[in-house]
Design an enzyme around this catalytic site. Structure first.
Site, short mmCIF file in Angstrom:
data_model
loop_
_atom_site.label_atom_id
_atom_site.label_comp_id
_atom_site.label_asym_id
_atom_site.label_seq_id
_atom_site.Cartn_x
_atom_site.Cartn_y
_atom_site.Cartn_z
CB SER A 228 -9.50 -9.64 11.53
OG SER A 228 -9.10 -8.61 10.68
CG ASP B 154 -1.68 -7.57 12.77
OD1 ASP B 154 -1.59 -7.67 11.53
OD2 ASP B 154 -2.75 -7.67 13.38
CG HIS C 22 -4.27 -10.15 10.65
ND1 HIS C 22 -4.60 -9.23 11.61
CD2 HIS C 22 -5.43 -10.47 10.03
CE1 HIS C 22 -5.90 -8.99 11.57
NE2 HIS C 22 -6.43 -9.74 10.63
#
Length: 804
Positions: A670, A743, A777
Site C-alpha cells: 500500500s 482492490d 487490498h
C-alpha cells in the site's frame, strides 16, 4: 544508474534444504500458479492456534479454530459492488472469508472443555448474554444468516426456525437489557430486481454552483438506477425481537435500510438509524442520507432525533454539520447524546470552540447543550460508577489530544482536565481504559471507587513492555498492578475476579509460543491455563531477531527489527529485504520512539514478507520511515525524507556485519509500495524492489491521500514530486508490482499498478506485473498467497544474485 554487481557466492541453505528449495523453484516467465519453496508453503498452510476470548462474567473461555486460508473458490464467489459494499447476494451479507472449523467452550474454573456440536462453516460468535447464561451464533447460509441459540450455555446450540438475519449493513444482533430477548434485522421478503435490457435513462449528476464538494477516491460505487434498486433490496431488513425462552418472533415497524438497532439502557426504547434516498454515485454508503429515530417496543415512533442529508460537501479533514455520533448514555435510563460542529465542520475556520455535545434526557423532551470543546470531539466513555464520563478531543493539525472528566448525572458540573498529550508519543501513552460488561448488559469503564484501570503497550527504548495501572482520579496517583516480565511479551486479557487480584495474561517469548497464564498478584504465582503450541515451530526454529537502533543524518532517531534466517551462520553476509511503511509525525521526538516488540514469539502467516526468511533471506522489518513536519506541509519533503531514512537504514545494516548492503531489496504494501517505487526512482541504494498494492499516480487521488489534505490544485508540485509514475523514467532497478485485481481500497485502484507497469515497460525498465485474481487490498485466497510469495522469492533470487 546502478552498476551490475559481480556475483558473490553464498550458502544461505544447508544442502538438504537447498535441495528442497530447488525442487520447488519454478520459471517465473510461465503462466499458471506458482508455488514457493516447500518450507514456505508448509508454513503458510500450517494451522493457526485457536482464537481465545472470555465470556462477560469470566465463566467460559471460547476457543475458535479457523481454517488457515480460504480457497480461491470462496474469495471468487459472485458478489455485488454497491456503494462501497461488497455483498454476497446468496448469504445476504459481506463476502465470505475463512471458515470456522470448530468452537469449544472451556470452563475457566475447572478447565472442562465442551466442543460445540456445529458443522464447519462461516460462523460468527458466540455472543454472550451479559450474565453468561446463554449465547447465540450466526451462520452464513443461502438466504441469510441462521440464528443459533444455546440457553442455558451448557445446552447444545440449535437454529431458530424461520429466522434469517440480514448482515449486509452489519447491523448486528443485540441482547436487550433484560438478557432475555434479541433485537435483530431480518431479511426482508421479495425478489431482487432484474436489470432491464434498456436502462431507464442515462446516469446524470449535477453540481451545485458555488458549493464545494470535494471527494476522496472510492471504489465500488453505485453506477446506475439498477444499482440503486439492488442496494435498496439487499440492504432492506425487518426489525424484530426474539424471545430466547420461547423462540417466538415479533416484528417491529416497517422494513427499511437499518444500519443500527440499539436498545436503551432501561430497555424501554430502540434507537434506529435508517439509510434513505437520494443515493450518490460518487460517495460510499457512509455519506448517504439517514434518519435517526426512537421507537418504543411496540414499534411506535416516539421521536425523529435527526434527519441527515447526503454528506457530499464535507470539507477535507472536516465533519458533517448537524448531529453526529448519536448514542445512548449507558449509565442513564434513556438519555441520548451527540456532537454538533460549531465551525461548519470546517477545520480551517478559526473559532473558539469546534464542537458542542448535546443531551436529550427524554425522547419526547428538548435537547440541551452539555459542554463545548476547543478541538474536535473524538469520543467518550462512561464509568461503572454511573457518573464518570471520560471525553477526548483532538487537534488534527498538532496531533494532540486532551482528555476531560465530566459528570454524566450532573450536566451543570464543569469539566475537569485529566491530561493533554501528543497522540504520537508512544512512551508517554498512559494506556487504554479497561471496560467491563455489567450483568444488565451495559458496557462501561471498570471502576472501583474513584479509580479506573488502564492497559498499555509500555513502549520504551528497549521495546514494548505492556502494563496494567490503576488510576485514582481523585488524587491523580497511579499504581502499577502488572508489568510484563523482562524478556517476555505479556498482554492483559482480563480480570478473573472482582478485586483485581487474579489477572489473565497472554504470555510469550522469542522462543516460547503464547500461553494464557493466570497471575495471582498477592502471591505472585503464575499458573498456565492454556498453552497454544505452534504447528509451524519446527519450520521457524532458529530464526533470530535484533532490535536495531540508529540515527538519521539530521538527528532523528530510528529503529527496526532485523530477522536472520535459521540457516545464518556467524560471518555470513546475507541478502536482505527491507520492509517499511511511511508514517507522518509532527515532531522528531515522537518519530524516533521505538515501537517494536522484540520479545514476541514469531508466528508467520498469510502473505507476510517474513516468510522469505525460510528462503534464506534476512528481513529488516518495520524499518522506521518517518515523515516529520507540520501536518499541513510535511509532504513537501516526503521524497527527501524517505531517502534520508533509507540511507540511515542501509548504514545501520552495514554496521550489523551480517548483511551485504549491495544486495538489499526494498518492499512494502500500500503506502509502503508507494514508498518503494519512490525510492527506486530517486536513489540507487537498492538491488531491486517489490511493491504490493500501491498507488503511484497522485493525480488519481486529487482531493488528498493518507494525511495529505491539500488538493492537487492547491499543491500540484507536491503531487507531482511524490508520484513515482511521473518519475518512471528514472526507475532503473528491477521492480516487481503485485496487486489484487479486485482492490477496493480508496486510492489503490488496480489501474495504479497497471499504468506504472506500462510506463516502466515503455522506458525499457526491468519490471514484472502480477495481478492476483479476485483479491482486494489484502490477499486472502490460498492460491494467491502462495503465488505472491513465490513471485517475491523468485524476484529476489534473480536480482540479488542468489542461486538455488
Amino acid at each position: 544508474m546502478r552498476i551490475p554487481l559481480p556475483f558473490r557466492s553464498w550458502s544461505p541453505l544447508p544442502v538438504i534444504l537447498l535441495a528442497v528449495a530447488t525442487a520447488q523453484a519454478q520459471d517465473p516467465t510461465t503462466t499458471g500458479w506458482l508455488r514457493p519453496p516447500d518450507l514456505i508453503a508448509k508454513l503458510v498452510e500450517s494451522p493457526a492456534a485457536p482464537d481465545a476470548s472470555l465470556s462477560p462474567q469470566r465463566t467460559w473461555m471460547v476457543l475458535t479454530t479457523r481454517a488457515p486460508l480460504p480457497g480461491l473458490d470462496v474469495v471468487a464467489r459472485p458478489h455485488l459492488k454497491l456503494a462501497g459494499l461488497r455483498i454476497d447476494p446468496k448469504s445476504r451479507g459481506p463476502q465470505l472469508g475463512t471458515q470456522v472449523l470448530a468452537i469449544t467452550l472451556r470452563s475457566v474454573q475447572t478447565g472442562e472443555e465442551r466442543p460445540l456440536a456445529i458443522p464447519p462453516g462461516h460462523w460468527s460468535g458466540p455472543v454472550w448474554s451479559a450474565d453468561d447464561r446463554a449465547y447465540f451464533l450466526l451462520r452464513a447460509v443461502e438466504g441469510g444468516a441462521e440464528l443459533w441459540l444455546a440457553d442455558p450455555a451448557t445446552a447444545p446450540p440449535t437454529p431458530v426456525e424461520a429466522v434469517r438475519v440480514n448482515q449486509v449493513l452489519r447491523t448486528g444482533v443485540h441482547w436487550t437489557p433484560d438478557q432475555l430477548h434479541l433485537v435483530l434485522p431480518l431479511v426482508a421478503s421479495g425478489q431482487p430486481p432484474e436489470r432491464p435490457l434498456v436502462p431507464v435513462g442515462p446516469q446524470v449528476q449535477n453540481s451545485v454552483p458555488g458549493e464545494k464538494a470535494p471527494v476522496r477516491t472510492y471504489q465500488d460505487l453505485l453506477q446506475d438506477a439498477h444499482d440503486e434498486a439492488l442496494l435498496e433490496f439487499y440492504a432492506a431488513s425487518q426489525v424484530a425481537i426474539v424471545d430466547v425462552r420461547t423462540r417466538k418472533l415479533r416484528a417491529l415497524g416497517a422494513p427499511g435500510m437499518y444500519e443500527r438497532i440499539d436498545a436503551s439502557p432501561d430497555g424501554r426504547f430502540l434507537l434506529l438509524e435508517r439509510i434513505t434516498r437520494p443515493f450518490s454515485f460518487v460517495q460510499p454508503l457512509n455519506a448517504f442520507p439517514r434518519v435517526v429515530e426512537v421507537l418504543d417496543l411496540t414499534g411506535k415512533l416516539v421521536r425523529t432525533v435527526a434527519t441527515m442529508p447526503l454528506r457530499d460537501a464535507v470539507p477535507i479533514g472536516g465533519v458533517p454539520t448537524g448531529p453526529r455520533g448519536i448514542d445512548w448514555i449507558p449509565v442513564l435510563p434513556h438519555t441520548l447524546s451527540w456532537s454538533e460542529a460549531l465551525d461548519g465542520g470546517d477545520p480551517n475556520q478559526q473559532v473558539p470552540h469546534r464542537d458542542v455535545v448535546m443531551r436529550l434526557a427524554e425522547p419526547t423532551g428538548t435537547a440541551a447543550p452539555w459542554f463545548q470543546t476547543e478541538h474536535r470531539i473524538a469520543g467518550g466513555q462512561y464509568g461503572g460508577d454511573g457518573a464518570f464520563a471520560m471525553v477526548t478531543e483532538m487537534d488534527r493539525k498538532t496531533r494532540r489530544q486532551r482528555v476531560w472528566q465530566y459528570d454524566a448525572k450532573d450536566a451543570a458540573k464543569p469539566g475537569v482536565s485529566l491530561y493533554e498529550r501528543s497522540m504520537q508519543d508512544a512512551y508517554g501513552d498512559p494506556g487504554r481504559p479497561i471496560g467491563e460488561r455489567l450483568a444488565d448488559g451495559r458496557s462501561v469503564l471498570r471502576m472501583r471507587g474513584s479509580s479506573v484501570f488502564l492497559a498499555g503497550d509500555g513502549a520504551s527504548p528497549q521495546g514494548n513492555r505492556p502494563f496494567v495501572d490503576v488510576w485514582d482520579l481523585a488524587s491523580g496517583k497511579k499504581e502499577r498492578l502488572f508489568h510484563a516480565a523482562p524478556g517476555r511479551h505479556e498482554t492483559f486479557v482480563g480480570f478473573l475476579d472482582t478485586g483485581e487480584q487474579r489477572l489473565l495474561i497472554r504470555s510469550e517469548s522469542p522462543t516460547e509460543s503464547p500461553a494464557l497464564v493466570v497471575l495471582d498478584r498477592q502471591s505472585g504465582a503464575r499458573t498456565t491455563m492454556l498453552a497454544f503450541p505452534d504447528a509451524a515451530a519446527e519450520l521457524t526454529k532458529g530464526i533470530t531477531k535484533r532490535l536495531v537502533k540508529y540515527e538519521r543524518e539530521d538527528g532523528v532517531p530510528l529503529s527496526g527489527t532485523l530477522y536472520l534466517p535459521p540457516t545464518w551462520r556467524e560471518g555470513q553476509k546475507l541478502p536482505c529485504l527491507l520492509w517499511a511503511y511511511p508514517l507522518e509525525y509532527s515532531q522528531a521526538s515522537d518519530a524516533g520512539q521505538v515501537r517494536a516488540t522484540p520479545n514476541r514469539y514469531l508466528r508467520i502467516g498469510g502473505s507476510s514478507h517474513l516468510a522469505l526468511l525460510l528462503a534464506g533471506y534476512a528481513v529488516f522489518d518495520d524499518a522506521a520511515m518517518p515523515i516529520v513536519g507540520p501536518q499541513k506541509s510535511a509532504n513537501d519533503t516526503f521524497v527527501d525524507q524517505i531517502q534520508k531514512n533509507a540511507r540511515a537504514a542501509i548504514a545501520a545494516l552495514a554496521k550489523e556485519g551480517c548483511i551485504d548492503t549491495a544486495r538489499v531489496g526494498v518492499s512494502g504494501h500500500s503506502y509502503g509500495a508507494f514508498m518503494t517505487a519512490n525510492l527506486l526512482a530517486h536513489t540507487d541504494m537498492f538491488a531491486c524492489g517489490i511493491a504490493r498494492s500501491g498507488a503511484y499516480n497522485r493525480t488519481l487521488t486529487p482531493f488528498g491521500f493518507q494525511n495529505e489534505e491539500r488538493t492537487y490544485w492547491e499543491a500540484p508540485e507536491v503531487y507531482q514530486a511524490m508520484s513515482p509514475f511521473a518519475h518512471a523514467h528514472k526507475i532503473n532497478e528491477p521492480l516487481l508490482l503485485i496487486h489484487g485485481a479486485d482492490d477496493n481500497n480508496p486510492g489503490t485502484f488496480p489501474i495504479q499498478s497497471q499504468r506504472l507497469f506500462v510506463a516502466l515497460k515503455g522506458h525499457g525498465a526491468n519490471a514484472r506485473l502480477c495481478m492476483l485474481p479476485h483479491e482486494s487490498h489484502g490477499y486472502a485466497a490460498r492460491e494467491n498467497v502462495l503465488h505472491c510469495l513465490a513471485e517475491m522469492v523468485a524476484w529476489l533470487d534473480k536480482h540479488t544474485h542468489t542461486t538455488r
